[in-house]
Design a protein around this motif. Sequence first.
Motif, PDB file in Angstrom:
ATOM      1  N   ASP A 160       0.847  -1.189   0.000  1.00 25.09           N
ATOM      2  CA  ASP A 160       0.000   0.000   0.000  1.00 25.09           C
ATOM      3  C   ASP A 160       0.886   1.244   0.000  1.00 25.09           C
ATOM      4  O   ASP A 160       0.980   1.969   0.996  1.00 25.09           O
ATOM      5  N   PRO A 161       1.572   1.496  -1.120  1.00 23.51           N
ATOM      6  CA  PRO A 161       2.561   2.578  -1.125  1.00 23.51           C
ATOM      7  C   PRO A 161       1.964   3.965  -0.930  1.00 23.51           C
ATOM      8  O   PRO A 161       2.602   4.825  -0.338  1.00 23.51           O
ATOM      9  N   LEU A 162       0.745   4.184  -1.388  1.00 25.29           N
ATOM     10  CA  LEU A 162       0.162   5.515  -1.232  1.00 25.29           C
ATOM     11  C   LEU A 162      -0.130   5.829   0.228  1.00 25.29           C
ATOM     12  O   LEU A 162       0.105   6.945   0.700  1.00 25.29           O
ATOM     13  N   ALA A 163      -0.616   4.844   0.976  1.00 24.36           N
ATOM     14  CA  ALA A 163      -0.855   5.055   2.407  1.00 24.36           C
ATOM     15  C   ALA A 163       0.460   5.335   3.132  1.00 24.36           C
ATOM     16  O   ALA A 163       0.527   6.217   3.997  1.00 24.36           O
ATOM     17  N   GLU A 164       1.514   4.615   2.770  1.00 25.44           N
ATOM     18  CA  GLU A 164       2.816   4.851   3.407  1.00 25.44           C
ATOM     19  C   GLU A 164       3.377   6.209   3.012  1.00 25.44           C
ATOM     20  O   GLU A 164       3.981   6.905   3.836  1.00 25.44           O
ATOM     21  N   LEU A 165       3.169   6.612   1.752  1.00 26.03           N
ATOM     22  CA  LEU A 165       3.629   7.927   1.314  1.00 26.03           C
ATOM     23  C   LEU A 165       2.898   9.028   2.077  1.00 26.03           C
ATOM     24  O   LEU A 165       3.499  10.020   2.488  1.00 26.03           O
ATOM     25  N   GLU A 166       1.613   8.836   2.307  1.00 25.74           N
ATOM     26  CA  GLU A 166       0.833   9.810   3.081  1.00 25.74           C
ATOM     27  C   GLU A 166       1.359   9.914   4.512  1.00 25.74           C
ATOM     28  O   GLU A 166       1.456  11.015   5.068  1.00 25.74           O
ATOM     29  N   GLU A 167       1.730   8.793   5.115  1.00 26.72           N
ATOM     30  CA  GLU A 167       2.308   8.813   6.458  1.00 26.72           C
ATOM     31  C   GLU A 167       3.641   9.558   6.470  1.00 26.72           C
ATOM     32  O   GLU A 167       3.916  10.346   7.388  1.00 26.72           O
ATOM     33  N   LEU A 168       4.480   9.314   5.467  1.00 31.56           N
ATOM     34  CA  LEU A 168       5.763  10.021   5.384  1.00 31.56           C
ATOM     35  C   LEU A 168       5.547  11.522   5.255  1.00 31.56           C
ATOM     36  O   LEU A 168       6.241  12.321   5.893  1.00 31.56           O
ATOM     37  N   LEU A 169       4.589  11.911   4.414  1.00 31.18           N
ATOM     38  CA  LEU A 169       4.335  13.335   4.219  1.00 31.18           C
ATOM     39  C   LEU A 169       3.835  13.987   5.497  1.00 31.18           C
ATOM     40  O   LEU A 169       4.194  15.127   5.809  1.00 31.18           O
ATOM     41  N   ALA A 170       3.025  13.270   6.274  1.00 29.62           N
ATOM     42  CA  ALA A 170       2.519  13.817   7.536  1.00 29.62           C
ATOM     43  C   ALA A 170       3.652  14.097   8.513  1.00 29.62           C
ATOM     44  O   ALA A 170       3.587  15.031   9.315  1.00 29.62           O
ATOM     45  N   VAL A 171       4.719  13.296   8.462  1.00 28.51           N
ATOM     46  CA  VAL A 171       5.884  13.527   9.310  1.00 28.51           C
ATOM     47  C   VAL A 171       6.746  14.655   8.734  1.00 28.51           C
ATOM     48  O   VAL A 171       7.241  15.519   9.465  1.00 28.51           O
ATOM     49  N   TRP A 172       6.919  14.654   7.414  1.00 27.73           N
ATOM     50  CA  TRP A 172       7.853  15.576   6.767  1.00 27.73           C
ATOM     51  C   TRP A 172       7.337  17.014   6.679  1.00 27.73           C
ATOM     52  O   TRP A 172       8.066  17.965   6.984  1.00 27.73           O
ATOM     53  N   LEU A 173       6.093  17.204   6.255  1.00 18.06           N
ATOM     54  CA  LEU A 173       5.635  18.540   5.898  1.00 18.06           C
ATOM     55  C   LEU A 173       5.725  19.551   7.044  1.00 18.06           C
ATOM     56  O   LEU A 173       6.144  20.696   6.813  1.00 18.06           O
ATOM     57  N   PRO A 174       5.402  19.191   8.294  1.00 19.44           N
ATOM     58  CA  PRO A 174       5.517  20.181   9.365  1.00 19.44           C
ATOM     59  C   PRO A 174       6.949  20.659   9.627  1.00 19.44           C
ATOM     60  O   PRO A 174       7.138  21.717  10.228  1.00 19.44           O
ATOM     61  N   GLN A 175       7.954  19.897   9.196  1.00 27.29           N
ATOM     62  CA  GLN A 175       9.340  20.312   9.442  1.00 27.29           C
ATOM     63  C   GLN A 175      10.092  20.695   8.164  1.00 27.29           C
ATOM     64  O   GLN A 175      11.259  21.079   8.229  1.00 27.29           O
ATOM     65  N   ARG A 176       9.409  20.649   7.019  1.00 28.18           N
ATOM     66  CA  ARG A 176      10.063  20.974   5.742  1.00 28.18           C
ATOM     67  C   ARG A 176      10.730  22.340   5.766  1.00 28.18           C
ATOM     68  O   ARG A 176      11.902  22.493   5.395  1.00 28.18           O
ATOM     69  N   ASP A 177      10.002  23.365   6.194  1.00 30.03           N
ATOM     70  CA  ASP A 177      10.547  24.718   6.153  1.00 30.03           C
ATOM     71  C   ASP A 177      11.738  24.888   7.094  1.00 30.03           C
ATOM     72  O   ASP A 177      12.656  25.675   6.813  1.00 30.03           O
ATOM     73  N   ASP A 178      11.753  24.169   8.215  1.00 24.36           N
ATOM     74  CA  ASP A 178      12.913  24.214   9.101  1.00 24.36           C
ATOM     75  C   ASP A 178      14.149  23.666   8.396  1.00 24.36           C
ATOM     76  O   ASP A 178      15.256  24.197   8.552  1.00 24.36           O
ATOM     77  N   TYR A 179      13.972  22.598   7.619  1.00 26.07           N
ATOM     78  CA  TYR A 179      15.114  22.033   6.899  1.00 26.07           C
ATOM     79  C   TYR A 179      15.581  22.940   5.770  1.00 26.07           C
ATOM     80  O   TYR A 179      16.775  23.003   5.461  1.00 26.07           O
TER      81      TYR A 179
END
Length: 199
Positions: A160-179
Amino acid sequence: MGARCVHLRDGVGAVHSQNITDPRLGVRLLDLLEGGASAAEAIDRVVGTDATAPYRQLIAVDAEGRTAIHSGPHALGIVGEHRAPGAAAAGNMLATPDVPRRLVEAWQHASGEPETRLLAALRAAIAEGGEAGPVHSAALTVVSGHRWRTTDLRVDWSDDPLAELEELLAVWLPQRDDYILRGEDPARSPGYGVPGDDR
């Protein structure tokens, strides 16, 4: 798929080299776009000079939002294409030829960050049927004027790659601008929250 097919360059364009993919074609297309060719001119030049073009599917969006698609006659399975100003999609081995159209339309109608719009587009493509067979990989990549991929998430093998991609994005997006800030101005960036970080 994400490692081999997606090619982006800030201020130049976005390219996809797929079907029986040759990653070198993505680089070549971006070089042509950077040299001033339009999306259509770049694809025409590659298709006209590469003997393997009948086996390739190529998509290009240039910095002006012009789009072009080449689907060679040896592209596998059901093939679909759809273009709109600033967006293009194509696929092979599809459940229906309408999958790329649904993807582009969902991108156009979604709002928010580019990453969330891309995720909405991928969801719409899967809802339309996606690939004819099981989908095992998904990727989401964005450039945003910083001269590197500000988002580059991939699920290379999953049931289920789309569900896993959605989970990754939920972790990544809130800290993207900090990086992004850490890359551009580490003195002003927020603390890293790691051992030895006293900020």
